[in-house]
Structure formats: C-alpha cells, structure tokens
Design an enzyme around this catalytic site. Structure first.
Site, PDB file in Angstrom:
ATOM      1  CE1 TYR A  39       5.136  -1.105  -1.797  1.00  8.72           C
ATOM      2  CE2 TYR A  39       4.583  -3.312  -2.802  1.00  8.72           C
ATOM      3  CZ  TYR A  39       5.399  -2.266  -2.659  1.00  8.72           C
ATOM      4  OH  TYR A  39       6.691  -2.261  -3.291  1.00  8.72           O
ATOM      5  CG  HIS A  97       9.811  -1.193   2.014  1.00 13.25           C
ATOM      6  ND1 HIS A  97       8.442  -1.235   1.786  1.00 13.25           N
ATOM      7  CD2 HIS A  97      10.308  -0.895   0.872  1.00 13.25           C
ATOM      8  CE1 HIS A  97       7.976  -0.871   0.476  1.00 13.25           C
ATOM      9  NE2 HIS A  97       8.971  -0.703   0.048  1.00 13.25           N
TER      10      HIS A  97
END
Length: 267
Positions: A39, A97
């Site tokens: 991110y 992730h």
C-alpha cells in the site's frame, strides 16, 4: 487477542489522505487498523497512530508481507522495515498478502520465516490472505492447528465464498472480509436499499452488519468523517434470520479482485 470484528482498511489511501483517515478513525473509536507493505502507506499510518495518543495495548494493527519478500531470508528484514515505518516494536497480526506467484517460493519457507518472526516477538499472530481452500489446508498442515488465525479474502453479498467460509470455520480460522461493499456496487442493490430503509440504516451499515453477523471481520475504508462514524454503527445492527437469508440470496459469484499473475486457482 482475537481479531476485532470491525476495523479500518487503508487500501489505496496515500499521504495526508491516509493520515487524516486513520486519525479521524482513531478519534471516533476505531481500534483495528489494517495496512500492507504494497500500500505504500505504513509510515503515514504509523504517524497517525503515534499522534493519536491511543495506548498501544488498545490497538490491533495488521500488515501484510508482499510477494517479493516471501522468501526465508527476505521476510523478516522486510517485516522489520514495516515495523520501523509504523513506529511499532510488534504487530498484532502479519499476513501473507498473496500466495507466491507460480509457487516460486515454497509455502513452507514463508511460513517458517513467519513463525520465526512470531517467535522473536515481531508479531503476536500470523495469517494469510487470498488463500483458496487447498492453500489454506496446506498452511494449516505446515503450521499446526491454531496458528493461522485468519484468511483475508474478498467477500461481499455478490461473492460469498461459501465453500471457503465453511472450511475455514471447520478449522477455527476466522475470515476477514475485504471489499465488503463490492466497491460500492452492493449499495445500489434494490434489496439492500429496501432493507436499509426498513432498518433505518444506511446501505453500508446493513451490508457490514450482515458480514459481521456471519462471523466475519470487516475492514471498510473511508476518507470522510461522517462515513467513518456511520460505519461504526454497523456493530450494533442486528438483522433477522429471514433478512440475512435474503441478502445471502444475492450471491452471484462476482469476483472483483482477480489480478493476473497473482490470483491463485479460486474455489
């Protein structure tokens, strides 16, 4: 510490925008913050946490290891960098992730590194994200029961992942729903609109309540204080069994997150 059922997501929020979102959320009472290495906002999330004055032991902070850091020798240094950016000495939860593309890094290697990070106190709990049943089963077999605490997956009324949800529940693994509002698509659904009016709730509150009532954790994001405050009220909204079933019937297998080169073989 169990995963809080309600949290704040920070996907796609950058710079001052994510600082403001996290700051406002913490001021309103949010205590579960979800971020990720990819991110690119861990430092800003950490800045907002530090400025909030909220005691560390009241917070639950999650980050996720990106695919290029899944190797035995890469994972722990990358996690230490994440901790430095966040200004924390320990995470509450660290997730893989995405599965390693084309299984380039053996899952056993990644999980061994993740368990080592836990043993050294870099994180209190570990889990996975975007794992289908086969990979979740493999992860549980490698780690042992009780080690994988969550699988964070796309889950909303249009994509309910029922087979995965049933398997995870049978193994004591909590699902964390991301994209719970389906990029906002479900908020315009006629049934959701009608039920929201019936319950004197917003469509977002209704859908978030539906997910939590199924036992999933949710991490909606927002940049607007009014929406952040409104979403919190989903925690106290209870839907009837009949209305839960009506929302369940919206299932249509509509997957919105399916990145080429990253996505596994979904169930």
């Amino acid at each position: 510490m169990s995963i809080p059922a309600f949290g704040l997501g920070t996907f796609r929020l950058q710079g001052q925008t994510v600082i403001d979102s996290v700051s406002q959320a913490l001021a309103l009472g949010y205590r579960h913050i979800d971020t990720a290495q990819i991110y690119g906002n861990e430092a800003e999330v950490g800045q907002a946490i530090a400025a909030s004055g909220v005691p560390r032991d009241e917070l639950f902070v999650t980050t996720k290891i990106w695919t290029e850091h899944l190797g035995r020798t890469q994972l722990m240094p990358s996690l230490e960098q994440s901790l430095a950016k966040l200004g924390l000495s320990q995470l509450d939860l660290v997730l893989i992730h995405w599965p390693s593309p084309a299984a380039a890094v053996p899952l056993a290697d990644t999980l061994a590194a993740l368990q080592a990070a836990k043993a050294q106190g870099l994180t209190r709990q570990i889990g996975v994200s975007n794992f289908p049943i086969a990979l979740l089963r493999e992860a549980i077999a490698l780690c042992g029961p009780g080690e994988i605490v969550t699988n964070q997956v796309e889950l909303h009324p249009y994509l309910q992942n029922r087979a995965l949800a049933a398997y995870a529940r049978s193994q004591g693994v909590k699902l964390t729903s991301y994209m719970t509002l389906a990029y906002g698509k479900v908020l315009a659904d006629p049934l959701i609109l009608a039920l929201a009016e019936q319950y004197a709730a917003t469509p977002a509150q209704l859908v978030l309540a539906w997910a939590m009532q199924h036992g999933y954790a949710v991490i909606p994001s927002s940049t607007q204080a009014a929406h952040l405050r409104s979403n919190l009220d989903a925690r106290t909204l209870r839907l009837s069994a009949a209305d839960m079933a009506r929302i369940d019937a919206l299932e249509r297998g509509e997957r919105l997150v399916n990145p080429e080169g990253l996505a596994p073989a979904w169930d």
